[in-house]
Write an enzyme that holds these catalytic residues in place. Structure first.
Site: not given
Lengths: 165, 607
Positions: B278, B281, B321, B341, B380, B383, B388, B537
């Site tokens: 990241e 990036e 994230c 990102s 999650k 996710e 993908e 988190c």
């Protein structure tokens, strides 16, 4: 405006109805405190409040759908199902109630074979209950599409309904 | 100062305090149920009623402000009777299946019954509609258990600004839900699970994955690898009655091994990797911006070690994230998806690497590998189902357990968690730097990225005390700072004197503010960190209940302790990350990285 919009709904195309709804929302400044008024108008335009109309209201007024739906499902005035061509309102205010309004309502339930808040299968009639329509001297009263019928006895109902298609 | 009398005791109170607050400060315990400190007070359940002299009716103490000279009685015959009747009325519309309910012994309703000393259930009557809505892969809703406290409504609408839940209908038929005929799976829900952390009963809970994980562990054909997110180690202890903020990293690793996992990896490893990917990036987008202005030549590009094909200079770049945040932005700010990102979240990266790099090294057929993630998060679970999140025909991660679910499995296995010895993570994906630890708190990903990016550009460590970027720490809703590049390395000279505006937010209501700024073209930032849950988190939707501000603070302190206790505190110093690039990936943002570690996003409907 309410009546004008309701009349308009009979002739407007879907696009025109949508434009009208967007104008209403604009007129109310997209202000969340005006949500109930906007929904009132929306129901006048569409006859009822289907999910896609609620989505439009939610999106345009930047409100969660769940909140708009919460308001609509809270108030018995709002309906998410299409109404019949005619709305039968039975008054159950105190005067009408003591003079037999309840019996009139029961008879209507039987004749139309629907419950309060429902619409007949042929989409002809929707049945509603009102708490005093201001016609206590005429009790028990029934209103159909705004026309008030006075001292209605259960036996007269079929004849009255027969005037409507 | 206000003077009042509670149960015959003269007490002093601050202006604006409620009766319940004042009483509780003086150790007079008024029972309550719907009230939730720091979050929710509406006086809905009325279990906290008290007698106030001069008031005809009983008063809900959680919402009643104190007044001068007030005389309050919290435990009279009348009060106790009223509370019991209220409790029994609620009970008359509750399934009372406590013995096999997930919240057995952690249920606030059950607890209230015990405190109120209720010994009868006299009322029988209609029952609310019983709907189990399990259409979301993250959160399950059971209307039969709901007591209509509306904590979830407050959290979903006011803290998160999502509004997937609201009260529908009225009177006895009132139900908390997405509205219309919608179910959670198709509603505009971020799946953050914050509702599940405040629900006092079992009306909202995470979708269970323990059964699937037990099954995989029992399957001799499967090789089961597990990984743990940074925030889990700072909270898991609470599941076993330990003090909030107790770090249980070693005991957690040991517990996982004893549960039968074949490999115990650490998501922290790929948190470090995320920083490299990241951070690169971000720099690539900034370089792309300068290149579009003609300030960076082809020759210079090669010297900077930038990817051959630079990304579009879409800035500010926003972190990716937090999967609840991602789903939220896909629903509500779809035109801005280009700002995200493209990095997968750390546990997805670890899953992808387990079934490629690690499988290759260890000589394991990736078909046999089953990857489990222990996460502080319910989103999650969603996710891992995204289409993908797959490489070479293998799902990156096969199951996600929340911290709470791991707690249940450890208890079920009878491991005596607090007394376990310190275990270790397995190599090669077990070593991490302090930069990875701080991923668990708001501001952490930003700080970790700056530690690496600043050093890459200037050759010197980030100029903040103990590497902590103080202005972006803590629980303020939106935090911002500016980092100036000074005395940069020669190859980065076009960045000399450039000020990088950064912003950090946690909880989705703050994210909306920052996104609206971008949409209006008024964002002064180059890099934004968004964490879907308030505090980050550490107080994710899968963490132990309940998360008060105090608990959140203790978990945060634990995370910073873990960071500062590490010999390495910058992601790029992690030797195993360096080895991973040398052996397998090539360079950050390289071809293989893009295949395995990066992703794309999907526009979703707004209402």
């Amino acid at each position: 405006m309410g009546t004008a919009a309701a009349c308009a709904s009979l002739t407007e195309t879907p696009d025109q109805r949508r434009d009208l709804l967007l104008t209403v929302i604009e007129d109310y400044h997209r202000d969340r405190s005006n949500l109930i008024q906007v929904l009132h108008m929306a129901q006048a335009i569409y006859g009822h409040l289907p999910e896609d109309v609620l989505c439009t209201v939610a999106r345009e007024m930047a409100l969660p759908f769940s909140e708009v739906s919460g308001v609509v499902s809270f108030y018995s005035y709002f309906t998410t199902r299409p109404r019949g061509r005619h709305t039968v309102q039975v008054c159950l205010g105190t005067a009408c109630y003591v003079r037999g309004g309840k019996k009139v309502l029961d008879a209507l339930r039987d004749i139309l074979a629907i419950d309060v808040g429902q619409t007949t299968a042929d989409q002809a009639f929707s049945l509603e209950v009102k708490r005093c329509i201001g016609a206590c001297g005429l009790a028990p009263a029934v209103a159909i599409d705004g026309t008030v019928y006075r001292r209605v006895a259960p036996g007269k109902l079929k004849a009255i309904l027969g005037k409507y298609e | 100062m206000i003077r009042l009398t509670v149960d015959g005791r003269p007490l002093l109170a601050e202006d604006g305090e409620t009766i319940l607050q004042v009483a509780s400060r003086h150790h007079i315990d008024i029972p309550s149920l719907c009230y939730l400190k720091d979050v929710h007070k509406t006086g809905a359940c009325r279990l906290c009623v008290v007698e106030v002299e001069g008031s005809k009716n009983l008063v809900a103490s959680c919402i009643a402000p104190v007044t001068e000279g007030m005389v309050v009685r919290t435990s009279t015959q009348r009060v106790r009777k009223a509370r019991k009747v209220l409790f029994e009325l609620m009970l008359s519309d509750h399934p009372n299946d406590c013995l096999h309910c997930e919240r057995n012994q952690s249920c606030e309703f059950q607890k209230a019954g015990e405190i109120l000393n209720v010994r009868s259930a006299r009322f029988e009557g209609r029952r609310s509609r019983a709907l189990v809505d399990d259409t979301s892969p993250s959160v399950v809703r059971d209307t039969s258990k709901c007591i209509l406290c509306r904590r979830c409504v407050t959290v979903c609408n006011e803290v998160q600004g999502v509004g997937a839940l609201n009260a529908q209908h009225r009177g006895f038929t009132t139900e908390i839900g997405p509205g219309g005929d919608l179910l959670l799976g198709s509603a505009v829900c971020a799946f953050c699970g914050q509702c599940t952390t405040v629900c006092p009963v079992d009306a909202l809970h995470e979708a269970d994955s323990t059964a699937a994980v037990w099954k995989a562990l029992a399957d001799p054909e499967k090789v089961v690898a597990v990984q743990t997110a940074p925030a889990v180690r700072a909270a898991l202890g609470e599941e076993f009655g330990m003090e909030p903020g107790t770090l249980v990293t070693g005991r957690m690793a040991e517990a996982l091994r004893r549960l039968g996992f074949d490999y115990v990896f650490d998501t922290n490893f790929t948190a470090d990797l995320t920083i490299l990917e990241e951070g690169t990036e971000l720099l690539a987008r900034i370089v792309s911006l300068f290149r579009s202005k003609g300030a960076v030549s082809d020759e210079r590009l090669a010297r900077l070690g930038m990817p051959e094909r630079l990304p579009e200079p879409v800035l500010p770049m926003v972190t990716s994230c937090s999967p609840g945040w991602i789903k939220y932005v896909e629903h509500f700010h779809a035109p801005l998806l280009g700002h995200l990102s493209t990095c997968k979240s750390p546990h997805m990266m670890l899953g992808a690497l387990t079934k490629s790099w690690f499988a290759q090294k260890a000589g394991i057929d990736p078909k046999k590998l089953f990857v489990v993630s222990i996460m502080p998060c319910t989103a999650k679970k969603f996710e891992i189902t995204r289409p993908e999140m797959e490489n070479d025909g293998f799902r990156n991660v096969d199951a996600v357990l929340t911290t709470r679910e791991l707690g249940r499995m450890v208890r079920e296995a009878g491991l005596g968690f607090p007394t376990l010895p310190e275990g270790r993570f397995d190599s090669p994906m077990g070593v991490s730097t302090g930069a990875a630890d701080v991923f668990g708190v708001t501001g952490g990903v930003m700080e970790a990225a700056l530690r690496t990016v600043h050093e890459l550009v200037t050759g010197r460590p980030l100029p903040f005390e103990r590497l902590h970027v103080a202005p972006i720490q803590g629980f303020e809703r939106i935090k911002s700072a500016t980092v100036k590049f000074a005395e940069v390395k020669p190859e980065w000279d076009f960045l000399e004197g450039v000020e990088v505006g950064i912003a950090v937010t946690h909880g989705l209501a703050g994210a909306r503010v920052l996104m609206d700024q971008i949409a209006e073209g008024k964002s002064p930032y180059l890099f934004i960190e968004v964490m879907g849950c308030p505090g980050g988190c550490i107080s994710g939707g899968g963490q132990p209940r309940l998360t008060t501000d105090e608990v959140r603070r203790k978990r945060l302190e634990a995370i910073y302790r873990e960071d500062e206790g590490k010999p390495m505190r910058k992601s790029h110093e992690n030797p195993d990350i360096q080895r991973l690039y040398a052996e397998f990936l090539g360079a950050p943002n390289g071809h293989r990285s893009h295949e395995l570690l990066h992703t794309h996003y999907t526009e979703r409907r707004r209402t």
